[in-house]
Write a protein that holds these residues in place. Structure first.
Motif, PDB file in Angstrom:
ATOM      1  N   MET A 131      22.124 -37.126  53.283  1.00 16.78           N
ATOM      2  CA  MET A 131      21.161 -36.202  52.705  1.00 16.78           C
ATOM      3  C   MET A 131      20.698 -36.502  51.269  1.00 16.78           C
ATOM      4  SD  MET A 131      20.265 -33.004  52.526  1.00 16.78           S
ATOM      5  CE  MET A 131      19.392 -32.089  51.468  1.00 16.78           C
ATOM      6  N   LEU A 132      21.416 -36.710  50.165  1.00 15.62           N
ATOM      7  CA  LEU A 132      21.204 -36.868  48.831  1.00 15.62           C
ATOM      8  C   LEU A 132      20.260 -38.216  48.625  1.00 15.62           C
ATOM      9  CD1 LEU A 132      24.139 -36.000  46.649  1.00 15.62           C
ATOM     10  CD2 LEU A 132      22.327 -34.570  47.185  1.00 15.62           C
ATOM     11  N   ALA A 133      20.627 -39.186  49.269  1.00 11.41           N
ATOM     12  CA  ALA A 133      19.705 -40.213  49.606  1.00 11.41           C
ATOM     13  C   ALA A 133      18.262 -40.101  50.180  1.00 11.41           C
ATOM     14  CB  ALA A 133      20.351 -41.649  50.341  1.00 11.41           C
ATOM     15  N   ALA A 134      18.312 -39.508  51.207  1.00 12.69           N
ATOM     16  CA  ALA A 134      16.990 -38.876  51.966  1.00 12.69           C
ATOM     17  C   ALA A 134      16.054 -38.081  50.759  1.00 12.69           C
ATOM     18  CB  ALA A 134      17.191 -38.347  53.101  1.00 12.69           C
ATOM     19  N   TYR A 135      16.974 -37.194  50.156  1.00 14.55           N
ATOM     20  CA  TYR A 135      15.975 -36.377  49.170  1.00 14.55           C
ATOM     21  C   TYR A 135      15.524 -37.421  47.794  1.00 14.55           C
ATOM     22  CZ  TYR A 135      14.974 -32.877  45.494  1.00 14.55           C
ATOM     23  OH  TYR A 135      14.716 -32.049  44.581  1.00 14.55           O
ATOM     24  N   ALA A 136      16.311 -38.211  47.502  1.00 19.46           N
ATOM     25  CA  ALA A 136      15.757 -39.202  46.257  1.00 19.46           C
ATOM     26  C   ALA A 136      14.699 -40.120  46.921  1.00 19.46           C
ATOM     27  CB  ALA A 136      17.125 -39.984  46.219  1.00 19.46           C
ATOM     28  N   HIS A 137      14.796 -40.482  48.023  1.00 15.20           N
ATOM     29  CA  HIS A 137      13.638 -41.285  48.937  1.00 15.20           C
ATOM     30  C   HIS A 137      12.266 -40.317  48.886  1.00 15.20           C
ATOM     31  CE1 HIS A 137      15.660 -45.126  49.018  1.00 15.20           C
ATOM     32  NE2 HIS A 137      16.794 -44.450  49.824  1.00 15.20           N
ATOM     33  N   MET A 138      12.421 -39.344  49.279  1.00 22.90           N
ATOM     34  CA  MET A 138      11.367 -38.321  49.481  1.00 22.90           C
ATOM     35  C   MET A 138      10.680 -38.099  48.129  1.00 22.90           C
ATOM     36  SD  MET A 138      10.698 -34.472  49.920  1.00 22.90           S
ATOM     37  CE  MET A 138      11.476 -34.360  48.424  1.00 22.90           C
TER      38      MET A 138
END
Length: 133
Positions: free
Chosen positions: A1-8
């Motif tokens: 979840m945190l990785a997807a947020y960072a990419h977003m």
């Protein structure tokens, strides 16, 4: 979840720097609802003739809730946006536009995400400009 947020976050920043999501991968990390929010922001920027300059940073990102047992797993997170090195630049006037005098330079942002087909996607991104962090 945190990785997807960072990419977003990284893709959102790229889009705001040119007031256009073309050439970014925002759609890989956000659902149509969240993309709609970003596209509305970008349309307002284009209409105003502005782009973002500098560096938009964030810190203290933390998952505030998560439900992995739901049919569609869901999570929420909280973050602290820092706009102290971020500027709104008028391409029409060729100048930096000042922030409102009461604008906090660090404030809370929240996001909701869901896991679809094995990948986390941000469904809602909300800034809380009056909540300092």
């Amino acid at each position: 979840m945190l990785a997807a947020y960072a990419h977003m976050w990284a893709e959102q920043t790229k889009a705001y720097k040119k007031a256009d999501a073309t050439g970014t991968d925002l759609e890989k990390y956000a659902t149509l609802d969240a993309l709609g929010q970003f596209r509305n922001d970008l349309a307002r920027m284009r209409q105003a003739g502005t782009v973002a300059r500098g560096e938009l940073t964030h810190s203290g990102t933390k998952v505030t809730s998560i439900d992995l047992k739901a049919k569609t797993p869901k999570a929420s997170l909280s973050d602290c946006m820092d706009i102290s090195k971020w500027q709104t630049y008028s391409v029409k006037k060729k100048q930096v536009l000042p922030l409102p005098s009461n604008q906090p330079l660090r404030y809370v942002a929240t996001a909701e995400a869901e896991r679809w087909n094995g990948q986390w996607l941000v469904t809602v991104f909300t800034t809380h400009g009056n909540e300092k962090c």
